[in-house]
Design a protein around this motif. Sequence first.
Motif, short mmCIF file in Angstrom:
data_model
loop_
_atom_site.label_atom_id
_atom_site.label_comp_id
_atom_site.label_asym_id
_atom_site.label_seq_id
_atom_site.Cartn_x
_atom_site.Cartn_y
_atom_site.Cartn_z
N THR A 23 0.81 -1.22 0.00
CA THR A 23 0.00 0.00 0.00
C THR A 23 0.84 1.27 0.00
N TYR A 24 2.13 1.14 0.34
CA TYR A 24 3.03 2.29 0.39
C TYR A 24 4.40 1.88 -0.14
N ASP A 45 5.73 1.98 6.26
CA ASP A 45 4.61 1.06 6.41
C ASP A 45 5.13 -0.37 6.59
N GLY A 47 -4.67 3.98 7.75
CA GLY A 47 -4.39 3.23 6.52
C GLY A 47 -3.20 2.29 6.63
N HIS A 48 -2.50 2.28 7.75
CA HIS A 48 -1.36 1.38 7.97
C HIS A 48 -1.84 0.23 8.84
N SER A 84 3.91 -3.06 3.89
CA SER A 84 4.62 -2.94 2.61
C SER A 84 6.03 -3.52 2.73
#
Length: 298
Positions: free
Chosen positions: A57-58, A87, A76-77, A90
């Motif tokens: 996602t990152y 993150d 969002g993490h 990730s």
Amino acid sequence: MTNAIITTGVQTSVNKKREKVYITTIKRLLKNKLSVIGIIIILGLIFMALFAPFLATYDPVKQSLVDSELPMFSNGHWLGTDNYGRDVWSRIVYGSRISLIVGFTAVSLGLFGGIILGLLGGYYKKLDGIIMRIVDLLFSFPGILLAMLIIAILGTSLVNVVIAISVWSIPSCARIVRGSVLSIKQKEYIMALRSLGASDLRIMVRHILPNAFAPIIVFATMRMGTAILSTASLSYLGLGAQPPSPEWGAMISQGQNYMWTSPHLTIVPGIAIMLTVFAFNVVGDGLRDALDPNMDIQ
């Protein structure tokens, strides 16, 4: 002409028998529940490694000090962030790519060297003594210390970790292949091929090696777990992957200073290593049992 026909007939018979063994092995393996779980985990890791850019996602190395040490499921993490705001999910995803590539490459190189030494030592009695003494010399060093010695000489990098682990894998593989060759070369069909004038290279590569694959496959599968664990261990000690590389062992090393405030920085990559090693080990155990004709898996 007659010799060629006989040789072809012998080879066809052996190939059919080998195919039957492979089919039986797969059926036995799939009856082992732990092995099936291990296969699912390994397939999941491969999927994660192949599609890392889509699953992450990152950016795994992008820092954001504003978001440092976020707990799990925040902003969002969903696995939180580390002390640099990177993150964790990730980094775990991209770390699977590093672990699998390093493990597969190291084991493949180790197999290549071990198979050559094992074939030559098992087939040629004159070379056996020399090769086995070299193997004994490598065995005199504890595995992880041998890897650390090689890295100390070559320098710290993932490439040198691959070299170190591959050298560490050679003696074990050579011993396994040698034992299989010593047994197989006494078989009647090998004697027949030799009497018909087949070359030593042809016999070793086309007839002995394929029939020695069973222990080699088991060794390679279980060695993958060892290689991944060794990579993580060396990176934890600062001898493998260097910051900011998202390698699991390096992540544990960086997160241990925050064990009380952000335990997920150590626990999450630790679980990733544990599951990966578990998966390869149980699949290796399952293959060993499935390839044993005396083993009846319920």
